[in-house]
Write an enzyme that holds these catalytic residues in place. Structure first.
Site, PDB file in Angstrom:
ATOM      1  N   ALA A 175      -4.647  41.167 131.949  1.00 15.04           N
ATOM      2  CA  ALA A 175      -4.714  40.055 132.894  1.00 15.04           C
ATOM      3  C   ALA A 175      -6.155  39.580 133.064  1.00 15.04           C
ATOM      4  CB  ALA A 175      -4.123  40.460 134.237  1.00 15.04           C
ATOM      5  N   SER A 212      10.174  37.695 139.276  1.00 17.82           N
ATOM      6  CA  SER A 212      10.334  36.772 138.148  1.00 17.82           C
ATOM      7  C   SER A 212      11.775  36.298 137.979  1.00 17.82           C
ATOM      8  CB  SER A 212       9.840  37.419 136.850  1.00 17.82           C
ATOM      9  OG  SER A 212       8.441  37.518 136.838  1.00 17.82           O
ATOM     10  N   LYS A 254       0.618  44.326 128.031  1.00 14.27           N
ATOM     11  CA  LYS A 254       0.096  43.040 127.551  1.00 14.27           C
ATOM     12  C   LYS A 254      -0.724  43.148 126.264  1.00 14.27           C
ATOM     13  CE  LYS A 254       0.155  40.832 132.064  1.00 14.27           C
ATOM     14  NZ  LYS A 254      -0.561  40.009 133.048  1.00 14.27           N
TER      15      LYS A 254
END
Length: 269
Positions: A128, A15, A64
């Protein structure tokens, strides 16, 4: 502006390289860092973000869902999904979004074409998976099957899916046109674990893995050796990153620069 990605482990993430390539292409002086935060230390996430003076950040495995109680606002789609991978810090408020599904589905349709008639299986029921399933539901007429080791993981799902255990789904693997692995199995190249018996997969099935490091997980390698078409998570990674950048800045990302930088870095490793 300063941005970053929060995860554990995080050392493998490209990233920072990808986002800096975009910043450079746009002539921006922004910064992007990778911060390893263990589940035990996640309770200090507010202090960590403030200390690093981040204007926005990405959230990856395994946080997440854990990030949600710390948000001041959450987008309707992310709330529906129940998982967040992008946070905008604005006026001292944290606003959560989910760009995972947009990233994966855009890449999948570019690669495979229309999915409206396909019978789709998603392996794993984590953050995800929720993002990807929610987005795919906009493009298919069929109910999506999601399989997980523990069926109780679906207790907090708000999405209308065919929920199954990994044990039960093994017997119907030959009925799917697309199979997508969203579990972390395969992040470790030395692991030989295959989440499903690949010999049961139909020869015409497209097999996907959202992992992009390694380029071909043991799961994808084994499927390719059996003559199956495979697709990894590189496009998802790039497209979700571009969507995150747009949320943080209101600007469009230079996607080709991002993708080329990641590809070159993967070749170098």
């Amino acid at each position: 502006m300063k941005f970053g990605v929060i995860g554990h482990p995080i050392s493998h993430s490209l990233s920072p390289i990808m986002h800096v390539a975009n910043f450079n292409a746009l002539g921006r002086n922004d910064q992007y860092s990778a911060l390893d935060v263990s589940p035990q230390d996640f309770q200090y996430i507010k202090e960590i973000i403030k200390e690093n003076e981040l204007n926005g950040f990405n959230i990856t495995i395994p946080h997440k869902e854990s990030i949600i109680p710390y948000l001041d606002e959450i987008s309707p789609s992310a709330e529906h999904i129940g998982a967040v991978n992008t946070v905008l810090v604005k006026d001292d408020k944290w606003i959560g979004y989910n760009t995972d599904g947009i990233g994966f589905v855009k890449g999948l349709i570019d690669k495979h074409g229309s999915i409206d008639k396909d019978n789709i299986l998603v392996l794993g029921a984590g953050g995800a998976s929720k993002g990807i399933v929610s987005e795919m539901m906009k493009f298919t007429n069929n109910k999506i099957t999601v399989a997980n080791r523990s069926i109780t993981r679906f207790d907090n799902w708000k999405l209308d899916v065919e929920a199954m255990s990994l044990t039960d789904v093994k017997d119907i693997l030959n009925t799917f046109d697309i199979i997508i692995n969203t579990t972390p199995v395969g992040m470790n190249e030395s692991s030989s674990e295959l989440i499903i018996p690949i010999e049961n997969i139909n020869k015409n099935t497209l097999v996907c893995d959202i992992i992009y490091i390694p380029n071909k997980t043991p799961f994808l390698q084994a499927c390719e050796q059996r003559g199956l078409a495979i697709y990894n998570g590189l496009d998802m990674f790039v497209y979700q990153g571009a969507e995150s950048f747009k949320i943080w800045t209101g600007k469009e990302a230079v996607i080709e620069e991002m993708k080329n930088k990641v590809k070159n870095e993967l070749k170098r490793r």
